[in-house]
Design a protein around this motif. Structure first.
Motif, PDB file in Angstrom:
ATOM      1  N   GLY A 241       0.795  -1.218   0.000  1.00 34.13           N
ATOM      2  CA  GLY A 241       0.000   0.000   0.000  1.00 34.13           C
ATOM      3  C   GLY A 241       0.824   1.264   0.000  1.00 34.13           C
ATOM      4  N   ASN A 242       0.188   2.363   0.435  1.00 33.64           N
ATOM      5  CA  ASN A 242       0.750   3.692   0.237  1.00 33.64           C
ATOM      6  C   ASN A 242       1.760   4.132   1.283  1.00 33.64           C
ATOM      7  N   ARG A 243       1.767   3.501   2.455  1.00 27.28           N
ATOM      8  CA  ARG A 243       2.615   3.978   3.544  1.00 27.28           C
ATOM      9  C   ARG A 243       3.831   3.097   3.816  1.00 27.28           C
ATOM     10  N   VAL A 244       4.118   2.175   2.915  1.00 25.95           N
ATOM     11  CA  VAL A 244       5.224   1.234   3.139  1.00 25.95           C
ATOM     12  C   VAL A 244       6.545   1.969   3.314  1.00 25.95           C
ATOM     13  N   ILE A 245       6.718   3.076   2.612  1.00 25.04           N
ATOM     14  CA  ILE A 245       7.973   3.815   2.669  1.00 25.04           C
ATOM     15  C   ILE A 245       8.311   4.225   4.107  1.00 25.04           C
ATOM     16  N   ARG A 246       7.304   4.442   4.931  1.00 24.44           N
ATOM     17  CA  ARG A 246       7.549   4.845   6.319  1.00 24.44           C
ATOM     18  C   ARG A 246       7.363   3.706   7.320  1.00 24.44           C
ATOM     19  N   TYR A 247       6.331   2.885   7.128  1.00 20.82           N
ATOM     20  CA  TYR A 247       5.971   1.916   8.158  1.00 20.82           C
ATOM     21  C   TYR A 247       6.268   0.467   7.789  1.00 20.82           C
ATOM     22  N   GLY A 248       6.607   0.201   6.525  1.00 25.87           N
ATOM     23  CA  GLY A 248       6.879  -1.161   6.116  1.00 25.87           C
ATOM     24  C   GLY A 248       5.639  -1.887   5.619  1.00 25.87           C
ATOM     25  N   MET A 249       5.844  -3.134   5.205  1.00 28.69           N
ATOM     26  CA  MET A 249       4.768  -3.971   4.684  1.00 28.69           C
ATOM     27  C   MET A 249       3.894  -4.470   5.837  1.00 28.69           C
ATOM     28  N   PHE A 250       2.847  -5.234   5.507  1.00 28.86           N
ATOM     29  CA  PHE A 250       1.993  -5.757   6.571  1.00 28.86           C
ATOM     30  C   PHE A 250       2.781  -6.656   7.516  1.00 28.86           C
ATOM     31  N   ARG A 251       3.766  -7.339   6.990  1.00 31.16           N
ATOM     32  CA  ARG A 251       4.633  -8.182   7.824  1.00 31.16           C
ATOM     33  C   ARG A 251       5.177  -7.402   9.023  1.00 31.16           C
ATOM     34  N   ASP A 252       5.486  -6.130   8.796  1.00 32.25           N
ATOM     35  CA  ASP A 252       6.086  -5.312   9.847  1.00 32.25           C
ATOM     36  C   ASP A 252       5.076  -4.871  10.897  1.00 32.25           C
ATOM     37  N   GLN A 253       3.796  -5.095  10.645  1.00 28.40           N
ATOM     38  CA  GLN A 253       2.758  -4.718  11.609  1.00 28.40           C
ATOM     39  C   GLN A 253       2.329  -5.906  12.472  1.00 28.40           C
ATOM     40  N   VAL A 254       2.760  -7.119  12.129  1.00 20.93           N
ATOM     41  CA  VAL A 254       2.274  -8.318  12.813  1.00 20.93           C
ATOM     42  C   VAL A 254       3.249  -8.727  13.910  1.00 20.93           C
ATOM     43  N   LEU A 255       2.777  -8.693  15.156  1.00 22.32           N
ATOM     44  CA  LEU A 255       3.583  -9.167  16.282  1.00 22.32           C
ATOM     45  C   LEU A 255       3.296 -10.629  16.599  1.00 22.32           C
ATOM     46  N   GLY A 256       2.077 -11.036  16.419  1.00 22.88           N
ATOM     47  CA  GLY A 256       1.723 -12.424  16.679  1.00 22.88           C
ATOM     48  C   GLY A 256       0.505 -12.815  15.877  1.00 22.88           C
ATOM     49  N   LEU A 257       0.306 -14.109  15.700  1.00 24.37           N
ATOM     50  CA  LEU A 257      -0.897 -14.565  14.996  1.00 24.37           C
ATOM     51  C   LEU A 257      -1.246 -15.984  15.404  1.00 24.37           C
ATOM     52  N   GLU A 258      -2.464 -16.349  15.087  1.00 24.42           N
ATOM     53  CA  GLU A 258      -2.974 -17.707  15.267  1.00 24.42           C
ATOM     54  C   GLU A 258      -3.338 -18.232  13.891  1.00 24.42           C
ATOM     55  N   ALA A 259      -2.965 -19.483  13.613  1.00 22.52           N
ATOM     56  CA  ALA A 259      -3.257 -20.066  12.304  1.00 22.52           C
ATOM     57  C   ALA A 259      -3.701 -21.506  12.459  1.00 22.52           C
ATOM     58  N   VAL A 260      -4.567 -21.934  11.541  1.00 25.84           N
ATOM     59  CA  VAL A 260      -5.032 -23.316  11.480  1.00 25.84           C
ATOM     60  C   VAL A 260      -4.288 -24.012  10.351  1.00 25.84           C
ATOM     61  N   LEU A 261      -3.709 -25.175  10.659  1.00 26.37           N
ATOM     62  CA  LEU A 261      -2.964 -25.924   9.654  1.00 26.37           C
ATOM     63  C   LEU A 261      -3.900 -26.815   8.832  1.00 26.37           C
ATOM     64  N   ALA A 262      -3.343 -27.470   7.841  1.00 28.14           N
ATOM     65  CA  ALA A 262      -4.158 -28.263   6.921  1.00 28.14           C
ATOM     66  C   ALA A 262      -4.906 -29.387   7.618  1.00 28.14           C
ATOM     67  N   ASP A 263      -4.345 -29.935   8.705  1.00 30.75           N
ATOM     68  CA  ASP A 263      -4.998 -31.047   9.403  1.00 30.75           C
ATOM     69  C   ASP A 263      -5.942 -30.581  10.501  1.00 30.75           C
ATOM     70  N   GLY A 264      -6.132 -29.252  10.633  1.00 26.95           N
ATOM     71  CA  GLY A 264      -7.035 -28.716  11.640  1.00 26.95           C
ATOM     72  C   GLY A 264      -6.374 -28.352  12.942  1.00 26.95           C
ATOM     73  N   SER A 265      -5.088 -28.663  13.099  1.00 27.36           N
ATOM     74  CA  SER A 265      -4.402 -28.263  14.323  1.00 27.36           C
ATOM     75  C   SER A 265      -4.173 -26.759  14.315  1.00 27.36           C
ATOM     76  N   VAL A 266      -4.065 -26.170  15.505  1.00 22.52           N
ATOM     77  CA  VAL A 266      -3.975 -24.723  15.665  1.00 22.52           C
ATOM     78  C   VAL A 266      -2.595 -24.351  16.188  1.00 22.52           C
ATOM     79  N   VAL A 267      -1.969 -23.395  15.516  1.00 25.41           N
ATOM     80  CA  VAL A 267      -0.707 -22.826  15.980  1.00 25.41           C
ATOM     81  C   VAL A 267      -1.033 -21.449  16.537  1.00 25.41           C
ATOM     82  N   GLY A 268      -0.916 -21.292  17.843  1.00 25.66           N
ATOM     83  CA  GLY A 268      -1.278 -20.027  18.467  1.00 25.66           C
ATOM     84  C   GLY A 268      -0.071 -19.330  19.032  1.00 25.66           C
ATOM     85  N   GLY A 269       0.128 -18.085  18.635  1.00 20.70           N
ATOM     86  CA  GLY A 269       1.227 -17.285  19.167  1.00 20.70           C
ATOM     87  C   GLY A 269       0.845 -15.832  19.157  1.00 20.70           C
ATOM     88  N   LEU A 270      -0.108 -15.452  20.037  1.00 17.03           N
ATOM     89  CA  LEU A 270      -0.617 -14.074  20.031  1.00 17.03           C
ATOM     90  C   LEU A 270       0.310 -13.181  20.855  1.00 17.03           C
TER      91      LEU A 270
END
Length: 461
Positions: free
Chosen positions: A149-178
């Protein structure tokens, strides 16, 4: 098949498993309507736990799944294959927490970006990434594609805004790291497996996003410069003079400026001079100090002979008119149908030569084509649009792809700066990644999704 649908219905409720003609058309195709397939079903889980149950059921049945967010992507990354289960995250909607001490926002993946932005602003903070599709795109999709987007030059990509996330894997198991901490080196940083993976390694269900202080002032100018080398000098001058407060630096080549100001209704240029057009914006903390600093930066650029013309927005209405001109790219599908759009990146110093060479190559190969070049530039990203009228034969999409990516490859650029690979670009991923890198990507895919059930046919050939 009946057993699978029965189990999915039991997991999320009968109102949220749609089949056949009950599936809304937008869940079957991409933004360009170039690929249309009928999924087996559209499943709409309402909680992260329901996402996990859906994936466990599909894994047990060997059923491929295409995760879907706001469906604003441009590379068919969320377009289902025939017979896939389309899994919409739209019901996972809501900001769960804003921690002003930590400067974080915890949000469900289906929340529209604009909703998250407004929640942060109400708390006196800024969710920095901003996209034109903010009202429709979803945070989970932004993470899955590492949106820019428009503000990457100052703040970075979305990757740079993510401190933690929770994700569901293909087998339904959950990886949680909030995680809420900026510093956390406790082993592998697993969130990076999912950011930018386009839903091929896991489905993001929650995220903790980093917030920033809310700017107290905003100053915007529209400038004309003679060539790209001068644009780069102006960029570095502005960044030095404004102390790191440059938040947008949008560059439009003459082909873009001419097309938009002559073909889009009610669109007028703020300046009279011809050349490369630059929209520059600074966001600061002190209006009384920032405006004189911004004006002095522009005056110094005039004295250096870099600027041919400039207009400073004197009101919010004028600022919005500047951005409306830059964002007129949304009009291209109305003017040009069909057309090819490209999102590429390469070293900033090479951008001018790349555009010159690409324009010459396009004119030589397609004498009747129209093209535009524009982009964020300060973060090395440029967008290209190409149209060949139907009067000159079938639309030569494959030939245009080969032309654009062929020139890009000579410069060592990336075939995707911010839109991802999806289906549209996977044939050209090898232009930007080594065989060793591609082999490692396949290794990761096999480890996390050995049966290739998650978003099959995307990213990797």
């Amino acid at each position: 098949m009946t057993s699978l649908l029965d189990e999915l219905t039991q997991a999320v409720g009968p109102a949220h498993v749609l089949t056949g003609n009950a599936i809304p058309p937008q869940h079957c195709t991409d933004w360009f309507n170039a690929h249309t397939h009928q999924p087996l079903a559209l499943v709409r889980p309402g909680t992260p736990d329901e996402v996990a149950r859906v994936m466990a059921i599909c894994h047990r049945h060997g059923q491929p799944v295409t995760p879907q967010g706001g469906l604003t992507g441009l590379v068919a990354g969320a377009t289902p294959n025939e017979g896939d289960v389309a899994l919409s995250l739209a019901r996972l909607n809501g900001v769960e927490e804003i921690d002003t001490a930590a400067g974080t926002l915890t949000v469900l993946a289906g929340t529209p970006l604009q909703t998250a932005q407004e929640a942060a602003r109400a708390a006196g903070l800024l969710l920095a990434v901003d996209l034109g599709a903010r009202g429709s795109c979803q945070v989970g999709g932004n993470i899955a594609t590492n949106a820019g987007g428009n503000r990457v030059i100052r703040y970075g990509m979305f990757r740079d805004q993510v401190l933690g996330l929770e994700a569901v894997l293909a087998d339904g198991s959950v990886v949680g790291g909030l995680n809420k901490m900026l510093k956390n080196n406790a082993g592998y940083d697993l969130k990076h497996l999912f950011i930018g993976s386009e839903g091929t390694l896991g489905i993001v269900t929650r995220a903790v996003l980093r917030l920033h202080p809310l700017p107290q002032s905003c100053h915007t100018a529209w400038c004309t410069l003679p060539d790209h080398d001068t644009v780069v000098r102006f960029l570095r001058h502005a960044q030095a003079a404004l102390g790191g407060t440059v938040s947008a630096f949008e560059v439009m080549w003459p082909d873009f400026h001419e097309l938009v100001t002559t073909r889009v209704p009610d669109m007028r240029s703020p300046v009279a001079a011809q050349g490369l057009q630059v929209l520059i914006e600074m966001e600061g903390s002190d209006t009384e100090r920032d405006m004189p600093m911004f004006s002095a930066m522009l005056e110094a650029a005039f004295e250096q002979g870099w600027l041919l013309d400039a207009a400073i927005a004197q009101s919010l209405k004028e600022r919005e008119s500047f951005w409306r001109l830059r964002d007129a790219v949304s009009e291209f599908p109305l003017m040009w149908s069909p057309y090819c759009g490209y999102d590429v990146s390469l070293p900033i110093g090479d951008l001018g030569r790349f555009v010159d060479e690409l324009q010459a190559a396009l004119r030589a190969r397609f004498p009747h084509c129209e093209h535009v070049h524009f982009g964020h530039v300060g973060d090395s990203n440029i967008h290209v649009g190409v149209h060949v009228a139907a009067a000159h034969g079938p639309f030569p999409e494959a030939e245009i792809d080969a032309c654009v990516y062929g020139v890009l490859r000579r410069y060592g650029g990336s075939v995707s700066a911010e839109h991802g690979i999806g289906q549209h670009k996977k044939a050209y991923l090898g232009h930007s990644r080594t065989p060793q890198e591609l082999a490692l990507m396949h290794t990761l895919k096999r480890a996390l999704d050995p049966h290739k059930l998650l978003n099959p046919g995307k990213v990797l050939a």
